[in-house]
Write an enzyme that holds these catalytic residues in place. Structure first.
Site, PDB file in Angstrom:
ATOM      1  CD  GLU A 136     -22.750 -32.952  -7.755  1.00  0.00           C
ATOM      2  OE1 GLU A 136     -22.961 -34.167  -7.886  1.00  0.00           O
ATOM      3  OE2 GLU A 136     -22.511 -32.202  -8.717  1.00  0.00           O
ATOM      4  CD1 TRP A 186     -17.912 -40.397 -24.024  1.00  0.00           C
ATOM      5  CD2 TRP A 186     -19.211 -42.217 -24.098  1.00  0.00           C
ATOM      6  NE1 TRP A 186     -17.858 -41.013 -22.796  1.00  0.00           N
ATOM      7  CE2 TRP A 186     -18.638 -42.120 -22.807  1.00  0.00           C
ATOM      8  CE3 TRP A 186     -20.065 -43.284 -24.374  1.00  0.00           C
ATOM      9  CZ2 TRP A 186     -18.902 -43.054 -21.807  1.00  0.00           C
ATOM     10  CZ3 TRP A 186     -20.323 -44.210 -23.373  1.00  0.00           C
ATOM     11  CH2 TRP A 186     -19.740 -44.082 -22.102  1.00  0.00           C
ATOM     12  CG  HIS A 245     -18.565 -47.713  11.695  1.00  0.00           C
ATOM     13  ND1 HIS A 245     -18.655 -48.450  12.850  1.00  0.00           N
ATOM     14  CD2 HIS A 245     -19.322 -46.604  11.900  1.00  0.00           C
ATOM     15  CE1 HIS A 245     -19.445 -47.821  13.715  1.00  0.00           C
ATOM     16  NE2 HIS A 245     -19.859 -46.694  13.155  1.00  0.00           N
ATOM     17  NE  ARG A 277     -25.410 -35.868 -28.626  1.00  0.00           N
ATOM     18  CZ  ARG A 277     -26.571 -36.012 -28.036  1.00  0.00           C
ATOM     19  NH1 ARG A 277     -27.133 -34.980 -27.433  1.00  0.00           N
ATOM     20  NH2 ARG A 277     -27.192 -37.160 -28.038  1.00  0.00           N
ATOM     21  CD  GLU A 326     -18.073 -34.726 -13.210  1.00  0.00           C
ATOM     22  OE1 GLU A 326     -18.444 -35.416 -14.161  1.00  0.00           O
ATOM     23  OE2 GLU A 326     -18.851 -34.009 -12.558  1.00  0.00           O
ATOM     24  CB  CYS A 341     -22.295 -40.569 -30.513  1.00  0.00           C
ATOM     25  SG  CYS A 341     -21.190 -41.897 -30.112  1.00  0.00           S
ATOM     26  CE  LYS A 360     -24.130 -31.030 -19.469  1.00  0.00           C
ATOM     27  NZ  LYS A 360     -23.712 -30.929 -18.073  1.00  0.00           N
ATOM     28  CG  ASN A 371     -26.303 -40.916 -30.344  1.00  0.00           C
ATOM     29  OD1 ASN A 371     -25.560 -41.462 -29.529  1.00  0.00           O
ATOM     30  ND2 ASN A 371     -27.251 -40.082 -29.987  1.00  0.00           N
ATOM     31  N   GLY A 372     -25.963 -44.325 -30.412  1.00  0.00           N
ATOM     32  CA  GLY A 372     -26.753 -45.353 -29.725  1.00  0.00           C
ATOM     33  C   GLY A 372     -25.985 -46.650 -29.691  1.00  0.00           C
ATOM     34  CE  LYS A 378     -19.871 -32.046 -10.725  1.00  0.00           C
ATOM     35  NZ  LYS A 378     -21.230 -32.180 -11.138  1.00  0.00           N
TER      36      LYS A 378
END
Ligand code: F6R
Length: 608
Positions: free
Chosen positions: A484, A77, A507, A27, A491, A2, A603, A103-104, A488
């Site tokens: 990573e 968000w 295994h 955001r 996402e 947000c 982000k 925001n929060g 990447k």
């Protein structure tokens, strides 16, 4: 997670708010909205989805016809409630007089909602935020002052929040409040701004004020007064904005992600130039208050990509420093027994410096009197408040939601700091130290060589789009690179990618392999390469297409191979991360994905 903005001044308010939100799109992009105080009447415009949808709504409603001098805006968000119009901010009180953006997370919103509903207040959304707007509105009815109403309401809220609030009858001010969520004031001439982050203010103001937790600002056209929540005035320093306005431009690249991948050699060169003089490492821009002799254990906490950088550091530092290094997902740290004391060095790694899980983990470590250090790309962020040592990453603003250049900068910071630490602890010979330094100095050129093969990587990526799932595997230093790589790819392309230690495949995960499941193996120099090659043979025997990535190709079994310059195994994570970033990028591009703004992500993740 947000983004919020506010503006008071003589410019076209909607335009100011929209351009601020545009710079905060990283955001969140689930919905957006603005509210104007137009001649003592609050008017709200909202749209679900991307900011361009709000732009269309504003255009359709002829927003330029409103004669407002102040307004607030939000980009969401979603946490509580679907990304719909009714859940979009700004949220308005039932009398239409008080409006806010948030925001929060308000943790006790259910209790508050119940309490307010019992008093007859009607709710219209599923958000936690709506409890706050009705709470402040009820308080306003009692005291008739926005500032006082906010002050009375705040102690009743639990959680993390940044609010920007307006009341129709007080058309000379915006109230901004901060507790555990970022908020800054942009100070202009005859105009002032509020924003979650500096990019929203670039090119608009030269000076900002950082609000601290439990502070509120009364923002008027010609004045900003910061107070503690109890009403006592706080004297705040104005800081100069030291970020170039063009950091938020793509500079001709199709996406921010590609621009940021390609910036990596330049960032490395800049960091090397500023850190190495006369064959000695200086971390002049870092604030390091570590009592090195006291450190008996190192714990690194981080999330996502930053966690993968920490996993590389564990492997490198344990070899160099001969000290135990524990790496924990910050979100799990608070649920386990952490054997910390004043002899522990706890390091938080966060590009944004706003990740709630990482901040919470550091707060916990502080209780054990551990030494706290942070590695962050945003030295103006919340996380630095919890650390006595701060290492800036100096990667420049990263706009693409998928982290690339900040990962590289985190790795480099870990290698620098590892060398410095090893020297302080006498764990490294002068010769070894100099050799390692030389390897770091030669890296930018090697990365440039990888970048020059983008076309080859793009063709492999195009072929990868045929598959709905892939497996990455590695041994040794590059296991975190495999993690990573998988993160990447999934996402931004939404192809299901998993990463395993190569030896673990047999295994269990090997059961997944067939001709529709490519296996990507990351090779590094040294004794593990022949074993990794055997694992590739095992995959091939199950018809899986095998793609190798690493130094000189060592076999003909690969269906595809991405060759990278040779480098000592210990430093190879700094190189191998680049082809896997490009592979993810070009795969997502071929699939026509929203590369810089992948679905469901944001982000900076300011909620736990
Ligand atoms: C993935 C990505 C995320 C972040 C994670 C932590 O590309 O960017 O996994 O790494 O959300 O963020 P920071 O580093 O800001 O704490």
């Amino acid at each position: 997670m947000c983004g919020i903005v506010g503006y008071i001044g003589n410019n076209a308010v909607a335009e100011e708010l929209l351009s601020g939100l545009k710079s905060l799109e990283y955001r969140g992009y689930d919905s957006s909205g603005i509210a104007l105080n137009d001649n003592r009447k609050i008017i709200v415009f909202k749209a679900s989805g991307k900011l361009s949808n709000l732009n269309a709504v504003l255009h359709e409603k002829n927003v330029e016809d409103y004669s407002s001098f102040m307004g607030i805006g939000h980009i969401r968000w979603a946490t509580h409630g679907a990304p719909s119009i009714e859940n979009a901010h700004p949220h308005l009180s039932n009398d239409g007089n008080l409006v806010l953006v948030h925001n929060g997370i308000i943790e006790n919103y259910k209790e508050l909602r119940q309490k307010l509903q019992n008093q007859g207040v009607v709710f219209h959304s599923q958000t936690d935020t709506e409890a706050a707007v009705h709470l402040f509105a009820e308080e306003y009815k009692k005291c008739g002052s926005l500032e006082q109403a906010v002050r009375n309401g705040l102690p009743q809220l639990k959680g993390a929040f940044a609010f920007v609030i307006m009341h129709h009858a007080e058309s000379d001010k915006i109230i901004a409040v901060r507790k555990n969520a970022p908020l800054i004031i942009g100070c202009g001439k005859n105009e002032n701004y509020v924003a979650s982050d500096i990019p929203a203010l670039l090119g608009k103001v030269n000076h900002i004020i950082h609000l601290d937790d439990d502070e509120m600002a009364v923002v008027k056209k010609n004045e900003v007064i910061v107070k503690y929540i109890n009403g006592q005035v706080v004297q705040k320093e104005m800081e100069k904005v030291d970020m170039a306005a063009d950091v938020i431009s793509k500079n001709g690249y199709a996406h921010f992600m590609l621009k940021e991948i390609c910036e990596q050699p330049a960032i490395l060169r800049r960091v090397i130039q500023s850190h190495v003089q006369n064959q000695t490492i200086y971390l002049d821009d870092a604030k390091i208050n570590v009592d090195f002799d006291k450190v008996k254990k190192i714990v690194i906490v981080a999330c996502g990509t930053s966690l993968h950088a920490a996993l590389v550091a564990k492997k490198v530092w344990e070899e160099w420093l001969k000290l135990p290094v524990q790496v924990e997902a910050a979100s799990e740290f608070i649920y386990q027994t952490n054997l910390l004391d004043e002899n522990s060095l706890v390091i938080g790694v966060s590009q944004s410096g706003e990740t709630a899980d990482t901040i919470t983990a550091l707060k916990l470590a502080k209780k054990y009197q551990s030494q706290i250090m942070v590695l962050t790309n945003r030295v103006d962020s919340s996380i630095v408040r919890y650390a006595s040592s701060i290492v800036p990453l100096n990667a420049g603003v990263e706009i693409s939601v998928a982290a690339t250049k900040s990962y590289m900068a985190q790795l480099v910071a870990f290698y620098w700091f590892g060398l410095l630490f090893a020297q302080k602890l006498n764990k490294i010979s002068e010769l070894d130290w100099q050799q390692k330094l030389q390897i770091l100095i030669q890296l930018p050129e090697k990365i440039e060589e990888i970048l020059s093969h983008q076309n080859d990587i793009e063709s492999i990526a195009q072929r990868l789009t045929r598959y709905s799932a892939v497996v990455f595997m590695a041994r040794g230093f590059n296991l975190p690179t495999a993690y990573e790589a998988a993160l990447k790819l999934k996402e931004i392309s939404y192809i299901n990618a998993n990463a395993y230690p190569a030896g673990e495949l047999k295994h269990g995960p090997i059961a997944l392999l067939d001709k529709n499941m490519p296996v990507l193996a990351l090779f590094e120099q040294g004794q593990n390469a022949p074993k990794l090659l055997s694992n590739c043979e095992e995959a091939k025997a199950r018809q899986a297409p095998v793609i190798g990535i690493g130094g000189e190709k060592c076999s003909d079994i690969f269906n595809e191979y991405i060759e990278t310059p040779e480098v000592d195994a210990c430093f190879s994570p700094l190189l191998l991360c680049v082809p896997v970033q490009l592979l993810a990028y070009f795969t997502a591009k071929a699939l026509n994905r929203e590369i810089d703004q992948p679905r469901n992500l944001a982000k900076s993740v300011t909620v736990e």
